[in-house]
Design an enzyme around this catalytic site. Structure first.
Site, PDB file in Angstrom:
ATOM      1  N   ARG A  21     -18.052   4.917   6.825  1.00 56.93           N
ATOM      2  CA  ARG A  21     -18.273   6.341   6.578  1.00 56.93           C
ATOM      3  C   ARG A  21     -19.442   6.584   5.635  1.00 56.93           C
ATOM      4  O   ARG A  21     -20.302   7.395   5.889  1.00 56.93           O
ATOM      5  CB  ARG A  21     -17.018   6.972   5.967  1.00 56.93           C
ATOM      6  CG  ARG A  21     -16.022   7.385   6.986  1.00 56.93           C
ATOM      7  CD  ARG A  21     -14.694   7.607   6.362  1.00 56.93           C
ATOM      8  NE  ARG A  21     -14.173   6.336   5.861  1.00 56.93           N
ATOM      9  CZ  ARG A  21     -12.916   6.157   5.480  1.00 56.93           C
ATOM     10  NH1 ARG A  21     -12.086   7.165   5.487  1.00 56.93           N
ATOM     11  NH2 ARG A  21     -12.520   4.983   5.070  1.00 56.93           N
TER      12      ARG A  21
ATOM     13  N   SER B 261      -7.554   9.310   6.046  1.00 57.62           N
ATOM     14  CA  SER B 261      -6.115   9.527   6.192  1.00 57.62           C
ATOM     15  C   SER B 261      -5.555  10.164   4.926  1.00 57.62           C
ATOM     16  O   SER B 261      -4.680  11.027   4.994  1.00 57.62           O
ATOM     17  CB  SER B 261      -5.400   8.208   6.453  1.00 57.62           C
ATOM     18  OG  SER B 261      -5.832   7.653   7.664  1.00 57.62           O
TER      19      SER B 261
ATOM     20  N   LYS C 145       0.826  -1.217   0.000  1.00 60.52           N
ATOM     21  CA  LYS C 145       0.000   0.000   0.000  1.00 60.52           C
ATOM     22  C   LYS C 145       0.860   1.267   0.000  1.00 60.52           C
ATOM     23  O   LYS C 145       0.330   2.372  -0.059  1.00 60.52           O
ATOM     24  CB  LYS C 145      -0.916   0.016   1.232  1.00 60.52           C
ATOM     25  CG  LYS C 145      -2.241  -0.705   1.022  1.00 60.52           C
ATOM     26  CD  LYS C 145      -3.220  -0.314   2.120  1.00 60.52           C
ATOM     27  CE  LYS C 145      -4.649  -0.724   1.832  1.00 60.52           C
ATOM     28  NZ  LYS C 145      -5.536  -0.332   2.960  1.00 60.52           N
TER      29      LYS C 145
HETATM   30  P1  ADP Z   1      -8.472   5.164   5.587  1.00 56.19           P
HETATM   31  O1  ADP Z   1      -7.053   4.982   5.121  1.00 56.19           O
HETATM   32  O2  ADP Z   1      -9.491   5.023   4.487  1.00 56.19           O
HETATM   33  O3  ADP Z   1      -8.704   6.384   6.412  1.00 56.19           O
HETATM   34  P2  ADP Z   1      -8.073   2.865   7.364  1.00 56.19           P
HETATM   35  O4  ADP Z   1      -7.685   1.624   6.638  1.00 56.19           O
HETATM   36  O5  ADP Z   1      -7.013   3.483   8.187  1.00 56.19           O
HETATM   37  O6  ADP Z   1      -8.798   3.929   6.457  1.00 56.19           O
HETATM   38  O7  ADP Z   1      -9.360   2.592   8.263  1.00 56.19           O
HETATM   39  C1  ADP Z   1      -9.456   1.637   9.248  1.00 56.19           C
HETATM   40  C2  ADP Z   1     -10.881   1.534   9.684  1.00 56.19           C
HETATM   41  O8  ADP Z   1     -11.327   2.788  10.184  1.00 56.19           O
HETATM   42  C3  ADP Z   1     -11.873   1.153   8.593  1.00 56.19           C
HETATM   43  O9  ADP Z   1     -12.869   0.349   9.193  1.00 56.19           O
HETATM   44  C4  ADP Z   1     -12.455   2.488   8.183  1.00 56.19           C
HETATM   45  O10 ADP Z   1     -13.745   2.345   7.636  1.00 56.19           O
HETATM   46  C5  ADP Z   1     -12.488   3.201   9.504  1.00 56.19           C
HETATM   47  N1  ADP Z   1     -12.467   4.661   9.357  1.00 56.19           N
HETATM   48  C6  ADP Z   1     -11.539   5.408   8.735  1.00 56.19           C
HETATM   49  N2  ADP Z   1     -11.861   6.724   8.798  1.00 56.19           N
HETATM   50  C7  ADP Z   1     -13.033   6.791   9.473  1.00 56.19           C
HETATM   51  C8  ADP Z   1     -13.930   7.857   9.837  1.00 56.19           C
HETATM   52  N3  ADP Z   1     -13.647   9.130   9.504  1.00 56.19           N
HETATM   53  N4  ADP Z   1     -15.055   7.546  10.526  1.00 56.19           N
HETATM   54  C9  ADP Z   1     -15.330   6.248  10.827  1.00 56.19           C
HETATM   55  N5  ADP Z   1     -14.555   5.211  10.504  1.00 56.19           N
HETATM   56  C10 ADP Z   1     -13.424   5.461   9.837  1.00 56.19           C
END
Ligand code: ADP
Length: 160
Positions: free
Chosen positions: A89, A127, A40
């Site tokens: 989300r 992120s 990634k």
């Molecule tokens: P991303 O890189 O898309 O921000 P991650 O892989 O770090 O996501 O996310 C890990 C988990 O946290 C996933 O279940 C994702 O849906 C959740 N997540 C990420 N951002 C949010 C948010 N703003 N609100 C709720 N859940 C979130």
């Protein structure tokens, strides 16, 4: 009940923290598991991502922050957890998470995935958005905890 909250956390945002703080209320122990999948191409190393989460969470005996590689079901077996927490989300998260939950269930029928709706203020937060703003010197106030803002800017060479 031990729950695992897996993700990239590259870097952790207030949206993740909202899920962490709500999830910890429904389990005895929450393991925040940083996936160290290098394909990634994360901006932060696994160790940095763990460190940022630890700083953001502070000392909380019910929360463990660690990393995992390989299959989530294998990590669950190692920890003795049977429950995975995921945040949702928008509809766009749903399709991928639906597929992952069913795939994991087919690999390990004992495993359950629990979904928590995003906090009302964080539905637009990811992120990648934080990284994009920080790289271009924009303000990330309110998107990530204040205590890790500086480290994010230093890493991504943003301004402000
Ligand atoms: P991303 O890189 O898309 O921000 P991650 O892989 O770090 O996501 O996310 C890990 C988990 O946290 C996933 O279940 C994702 O849906 C959740 N997540 C990420 N951002 C949010 C948010 N703003 N609100 C709720 N859940 C979130």
């Amino acid at each position: 009940m031990i729950c695992v909250y897996p993700g990239s956390f590259d870097p952790v945002t207030n949206g993740h923290l909202d899920i962490i703080n709500r999830a910890v209320r429904i389990c005895d122990k929450l393991i925040v598991a940083v996936g160290s999948n290098e394909t990634k191409k994360p901006a932060f190393t696994t160790a940095e991502r763990i460190e940022l989460i630890r700083q953001a969470v502070g000392f909380e005996p019910c929360i463990e922050v660690t990393s995992f590689s390989g299959l989530l079901v294998d990590f669950l077996k190692k920890t003795g957890a049977k429950t995975v927490i995921k945040g949702l989300r928008a509809m766009s998260d749903f399709e991928y998470e639906f597929q992952m939950a069913l795939l994991n269930k087919s690999l390990e029928p004992d495993m359950e995935t629990l979904f928590m709706m995003t906090g009302v203020n964080y539905s637009y937060l990811s992120s990648s958005a934080v990284k994009e703003i920080a790289r271009n010197g924009g303000k990330i106030d309110g998107l990530v905890p204040d205590c890790i803002k500086q480290r994010i800017f230093e890493k991504l060479k943003g301004g402000k």
